[in-house]
Design a protein around this motif. Sequence first.
Motif, short mmCIF file in Angstrom:
data_model
loop_
_atom_site.label_atom_id
_atom_site.label_comp_id
_atom_site.label_asym_id
_atom_site.label_seq_id
_atom_site.Cartn_x
_atom_site.Cartn_y
_atom_site.Cartn_z
N GLY A 117 0.81 -1.23 0.00
CA GLY A 117 0.00 0.00 0.00
C GLY A 117 0.83 1.26 0.00
O GLY A 117 1.95 1.30 0.48
N ARG A 118 0.23 2.32 -0.57
CA ARG A 118 0.88 3.63 -0.56
C ARG A 118 0.60 4.28 0.79
O ARG A 118 -0.56 4.35 1.22
N GLU A 119 1.63 4.76 1.43
CA GLU A 119 1.51 5.31 2.78
C GLU A 119 1.08 6.77 2.73
O GLU A 119 1.65 7.58 2.01
N THR A 120 0.02 7.11 3.51
CA THR A 120 -0.46 8.49 3.58
C THR A 120 0.00 9.18 4.86
O THR A 120 0.06 10.40 4.90
N ASP A 121 0.33 8.41 5.88
CA ASP A 121 0.82 8.98 7.14
C ASP A 121 2.26 9.44 6.96
O ASP A 121 3.14 8.65 6.58
N ALA A 125 5.66 7.21 6.36
CA ALA A 125 6.36 7.36 5.08
C ALA A 125 7.82 7.71 5.31
O ALA A 125 8.71 7.21 4.61
N MET A 126 8.11 8.55 6.31
CA MET A 126 9.49 8.89 6.64
C MET A 126 10.26 7.67 7.15
O MET A 126 11.44 7.49 6.85
N LYS A 127 9.57 6.83 7.89
CA LYS A 127 10.20 5.60 8.38
C LYS A 127 10.60 4.71 7.19
O LYS A 127 11.68 4.13 7.18
N GLN A 128 9.72 4.63 6.20
CA GLN A 128 10.02 3.84 5.01
C GLN A 128 11.21 4.43 4.25
O GLN A 128 12.10 3.70 3.80
N LYS A 129 11.23 5.75 4.13
CA LYS A 129 12.33 6.42 3.42
C LYS A 129 13.66 6.19 4.13
O LYS A 129 14.68 5.93 3.50
N GLN A 130 13.65 6.30 5.46
CA GLN A 130 14.89 6.07 6.22
C GLN A 130 15.37 4.64 6.05
O GLN A 130 16.57 4.39 5.92
N PHE A 131 14.44 3.70 6.04
CA PHE A 131 14.80 2.30 5.85
C PHE A 131 15.46 2.10 4.49
O PHE A 131 16.52 1.46 4.38
N LEU A 132 14.86 2.65 3.45
CA LEU A 132 15.42 2.50 2.11
C LEU A 132 16.75 3.23 1.96
O LEU A 132 17.65 2.77 1.25
#
Length: 149
Positions: A117-121, A125-132
Amino acid sequence: MSDFDRKFITDAITRMLARREHSFDEICRKLSQKGIESDAFIPILEEFREANIQCDKRFAESRARALYHKGAGPRKIKLDLQQYGVNEYDAQRAIQEIEADWFEAALKVKVKKFGAGRETDFKYAMKQKQFLQYRGFYSEHIEFAVKGE
C-alpha cells in the motif's frame, strides 16, 4: 623464506579462494591477522593475481551481485566494495554489470518490509524512506518506492 613458509602461505591463500572470491586487501588483512609478515605473502599473492586466480574485478562482481540479491541499493554496494579495497572504477563497473532496475529493486524491498500500500501517514512514510536510505538506495529510487510513482 623457507619452502615450508611459502607452502603454508600458498595453502592459506588457496583455501581462502577455494571457498569464495576475496579481494586483495581482504586476503592481506586475513594473513596479517594470522601473524604472517606482509613481506612474505605479498609476492606470493602477486603471483596469484598475475595468474588470474585472485581478481578484484571478479570479487567485486560476485559481492555486488550477492548484496543486490539481499536487497542492497547501489550506494550501499559501492561503499561495501570500497571497504574491501576495490577501486572505484571496478566497484562502479560491478554495479553496472548487475543490470538492475534500481527503482523496482527499491520498491521490492519496500513491499517486503512494509507491504504494497501507498503510505499516507507522514511519519510512517518517513520511516520507510529512512529504511530504504539505510539499505543504500538513492533519493529518486526511494521516492519512487514510497510514493509509487
